[in-house]
Design a protein around this motif. Structure first.
Motif, PDB file in Angstrom:
ATOM      1  N   SER A 228      -5.458   5.486  -2.342  1.00 27.77           N
ATOM      2  CA  SER A 228      -4.921   6.821  -2.570  1.00 27.77           C
ATOM      3  C   SER A 228      -3.974   6.810  -3.758  1.00 27.77           C
ATOM      4  O   SER A 228      -3.172   5.892  -3.924  1.00 27.77           O
ATOM      5  CB  SER A 228      -4.180   7.307  -1.315  1.00 27.77           C
ATOM      6  N   SER A 229      -4.059   7.842  -4.581  1.00 29.40           N
ATOM      7  CA  SER A 229      -3.281   7.861  -5.830  1.00 29.40           C
ATOM      8  C   SER A 229      -2.032   8.725  -5.749  1.00 29.40           C
ATOM      9  O   SER A 229      -1.389   8.976  -6.759  1.00 29.40           O
ATOM     10  CB  SER A 229      -4.166   8.368  -6.974  1.00 29.40           C
ATOM     11  N   HIS A 230      -1.657   9.176  -4.556  1.00 30.21           N
ATOM     12  CA  HIS A 230      -0.511  10.069  -4.454  1.00 30.21           C
ATOM     13  C   HIS A 230       0.801   9.295  -4.501  1.00 30.21           C
ATOM     14  O   HIS A 230       0.860   8.091  -4.226  1.00 30.21           O
ATOM     15  CB  HIS A 230      -0.589  10.892  -3.163  1.00 30.21           C
ATOM     16  N   TYR A 231       1.863  10.010  -4.835  1.00 27.89           N
ATOM     17  CA  TYR A 231       3.211   9.436  -4.870  1.00 27.89           C
ATOM     18  C   TYR A 231       3.813   9.441  -3.467  1.00 27.89           C
ATOM     19  O   TYR A 231       3.648  10.396  -2.702  1.00 27.89           O
ATOM     20  CB  TYR A 231       4.089  10.261  -5.818  1.00 27.89           C
ATOM     21  N   ASN A 232       4.499   8.366  -3.116  1.00 25.43           N
ATOM     22  CA  ASN A 232       5.173   8.248  -1.828  1.00 25.43           C
ATOM     23  C   ASN A 232       6.680   8.338  -2.017  1.00 25.43           C
ATOM     24  O   ASN A 232       7.256   7.514  -2.734  1.00 25.43           O
ATOM     25  CB  ASN A 232       4.841   6.904  -1.176  1.00 25.43           C
ATOM     26  N   PRO A 233       7.347   9.319  -1.400  1.00 24.19           N
ATOM     27  CA  PRO A 233       8.802   9.382  -1.499  1.00 24.19           C
ATOM     28  C   PRO A 233       9.443   8.169  -0.838  1.00 24.19           C
ATOM     29  O   PRO A 233       8.889   7.611   0.120  1.00 24.19           O
ATOM     30  CB  PRO A 233       9.160  10.670  -0.738  1.00 24.19           C
ATOM     31  N   PRO A 234      10.607   7.728  -1.305  1.00 17.17           N
ATOM     32  CA  PRO A 234      11.316   6.655  -0.613  1.00 17.17           C
ATOM     33  C   PRO A 234      11.589   7.051   0.834  1.00 17.17           C
ATOM     34  O   PRO A 234      11.916   8.205   1.124  1.00 17.17           O
ATOM     35  CB  PRO A 234      12.616   6.517  -1.412  1.00 17.17           C
TER      36      PRO A 234
ATOM     37  N   ASN B  31       0.837  -1.206   0.000  1.00 23.67           N
ATOM     38  CA  ASN B  31       0.000   0.000   0.000  1.00 23.67           C
ATOM     39  C   ASN B  31       0.867   1.248   0.000  1.00 23.67           C
ATOM     40  O   ASN B  31       0.673   2.168  -0.805  1.00 23.67           O
ATOM     41  CB  ASN B  31      -0.923  -0.031   1.222  1.00 23.67           C
ATOM     42  N   ILE B  32       1.828   1.291   0.921  1.00 26.84           N
ATOM     43  CA  ILE B  32       2.820   2.383   0.986  1.00 26.84           C
ATOM     44  C   ILE B  32       4.193   1.723   0.861  1.00 26.84           C
ATOM     45  O   ILE B  32       4.812   1.323   1.854  1.00 26.84           O
ATOM     46  CB  ILE B  32       2.723   3.168   2.309  1.00 26.84           C
ATOM     47  N   PRO B  33       4.723   1.557  -0.351  1.00 23.41           N
ATOM     48  CA  PRO B  33       5.995   0.847  -0.519  1.00 23.41           C
ATOM     49  C   PRO B  33       7.142   1.579   0.185  1.00 23.41           C
ATOM     50  O   PRO B  33       7.247   2.805   0.108  1.00 23.41           O
ATOM     51  CB  PRO B  33       6.196   0.851  -2.036  1.00 23.41           C
ATOM     52  N   TYR B  34       7.987   0.810   0.865  1.00 22.86           N
ATOM     53  CA  TYR B  34       9.091   1.412   1.612  1.00 22.86           C
ATOM     54  C   TYR B  34      10.078   2.117   0.685  1.00 22.86           C
ATOM     55  O   TYR B  34      10.748   3.086   1.080  1.00 22.86           O
ATOM     56  CB  TYR B  34       9.805   0.354   2.458  1.00 22.86           C
ATOM     57  N   ASN B  35      10.178   1.663  -0.568  1.00 24.51           N
ATOM     58  CA  ASN B  35      11.115   2.278  -1.511  1.00 24.51           C
ATOM     59  C   ASN B  35      10.455   3.326  -2.391  1.00 24.51           C
ATOM     60  O   ASN B  35      11.019   3.768  -3.391  1.00 24.51           O
ATOM     61  CB  ASN B  35      11.790   1.211  -2.371  1.00 24.51           C
ATOM     62  N   GLY B  36       9.243   3.753  -2.002  1.00 26.54           N
ATOM     63  CA  GLY B  36       8.591   4.855  -2.687  1.00 26.54           C
ATOM     64  C   GLY B  36       7.751   4.420  -3.886  1.00 26.54           C
ATOM     65  O   GLY B  36       7.669   3.248  -4.231  1.00 26.54           O
ATOM     66  N   GLY B  37       7.097   5.391  -4.474  1.00 28.88           N
ATOM     67  CA  GLY B  37       6.261   5.139  -5.634  1.00 28.88           C
ATOM     68  C   GLY B  37       4.789   5.118  -5.280  1.00 28.88           C
ATOM     69  O   GLY B  37       4.373   5.544  -4.204  1.00 28.88           O
ATOM     70  N   TYR B  38       3.993   4.594  -6.210  1.00 32.58           N
ATOM     71  CA  TYR B  38       2.544   4.520  -6.031  1.00 32.58           C
ATOM     72  C   TYR B  38       2.175   3.134  -5.511  1.00 32.58           C
ATOM     73  O   TYR B  38       2.556   2.124  -6.112  1.00 32.58           O
ATOM     74  CB  TYR B  38       1.822   4.802  -7.346  1.00 32.58           C
ATOM     75  N   GLY B  39       1.463   3.091  -4.391  1.00 34.71           N
ATOM     76  CA  GLY B  39       1.038   1.814  -3.840  1.00 34.71           C
ATOM     77  C   GLY B  39      -0.256   1.329  -4.467  1.00 34.71           C
ATOM     78  O   GLY B  39      -0.837   1.975  -5.345  1.00 34.71           O
ATOM     79  N   ASP B  40      -0.722   0.167  -3.981  1.00 33.36           N
ATOM     80  CA  ASP B  40      -1.942  -0.407  -4.538  1.00 33.36           C
ATOM     81  C   ASP B  40      -3.169  -0.069  -3.702  1.00 33.36           C
ATOM     82  O   ASP B  40      -4.230  -0.656  -3.894  1.00 33.36           O
ATOM     83  CB  ASP B  40      -1.806  -1.932  -4.668  1.00 33.36           C
TER      84      ASP B  40
END
Length: 308
Positions: free
Chosen positions: A202-208, A190-199
């Motif tokens: 929410s459609s926002h980008y997650n920083p690493p 959902n919130i990948p530890y290495n960043g990016g868009y999870g599944d």
């Protein structure tokens, strides 16, 4: 069954063991749940842990998920579960305006930071609160909110313990490196530890996450960065330390669990929880090492004093 529908099923409104109250902030009544530890009599100022639910959650649901009230009874602190806001069509599925997301509060530019500032002030009036030892934790969207408070409310928040989330503010104006203990799983999709868009929904980008910690390390002038203190088949512990004001960052990442609260409970259809880490025990040990004035805390438990 869609991913969004699964999330709606996960976060039903569960009963709470605390007392419910509200304050009027920015033309809104804002709800929160307070759990006082066993034996609380108001004679001693106690630390406060603010626990923030995730997206599609609520205060009561997060009390059940995190088991923080049980830890509060054991360690003798007050735990408060603020409640976010949601759409009228789903009145118990709430969100936080944590930066570039999420849900109703973000769309309507709700000032959740001001809500928490006013809430802390109100708690200090209503209860015996040690205002030098107010901490924040939360999962997912609640973890994002913890980071936003560290950026914008560092004069009131002594340390934070985000779980399965990241930092998504556009700017972090804090001039104080707020101590951080962060929990995540390699299996969190959902919130990948290495960043990016999870599944997740929410459609926002997650920083690493490493980049998030490096931002805080720069704020705190940390002398030691990304030092791996422990690594095995169960989990890894990475530290940023020797920072200004005795601050530090501890990053725990487990090989089990997922988008869940380590050592807590798993909602129906939710990811399993980590069995190798207990977030409540680890964060409380960490919180005892930090107060708003750069010093260790001295905590009176229900058994005997613990010196952080």
């Amino acid at each position: 069954m869609t991913k969004l529908l699964l999330y709606l099923l996960l976060f039903v409104n569960l009963s709470s063991y605390g007392q419910t109250d509200s304050i009027y902030v920015d033309d809104l009544y804002r709800k929160y749940v307070v759990h006082l530890p066993l034996g609380y009599d108001g004679s001693t100022e106690l630390p406060v842990v603010l626990g923030f639910h995730g997206g599609f959650g609520n205060a009561e649901q997060f009390e059940e998920q995190s088991l923080l009230s049980e830890k509060a009874d054991e360690a003798n602190f007050i735990v408060v579960y603020p409640d976010g806001l949601g759409f009228l069509i789903a009145p118990n599925l709430h969100f936080w305006n944590a930066g570039v997301c999420c849900g109703y509060p973000y769309i309507n530019d709700v000032d959740d930071v001001n809500f928490i500032r006013n809430l802390i002030d109100q708690l200090a009036i209503d209860f015996a609160v040690d205002e030098d030892r107010v901490y924040a934790t939360g999962i997912s969207n609640g973890a994002f909110m913890s980071y936003r408070l560290a950026c914008e409310l560092s004069d009131k928040i002594a340390a934070i313990a985000p779980v399965a989330g990241g930092m998504i503010v556009e700017d972090c104006p804090s001039d104080r490196q707020v101590p951080i203990i962060h929990f995540h799983s390699y299996l969190d999709e959902n919130i990948p530890y290495n960043g990016g868009y999870g599944d997740g929904p929410s459609s926002h980008y997650n920083p690493p996450l490493d980049s998030v910690f490096n931002v805080w390390s720069t704020i705190g002038n940390c002398g030691i960065e990304e030092d791996t203190l422990y690594h095995d088949l169960d989990y890894t512990l990475v530290s940023w330390r020797n920072c200004d004001c005795g601050s530090e960052i501890n990053y725990y990442i487990s090989t089990d669990g997922g988008h869940s609260w380590p050592g807590g409970t798993s909602p129906p259809l939710g990811d399993p929880v980590s069995s190798v880490l207990n977030a409540n025990d680890l964060m409380w040990n960490f919180f005892q090492e930090h107060d708003i004035n750069c010093g260790p805390s001295i905590i009176e438990t229900n058994d005997k004093p613990i010196f952080g």
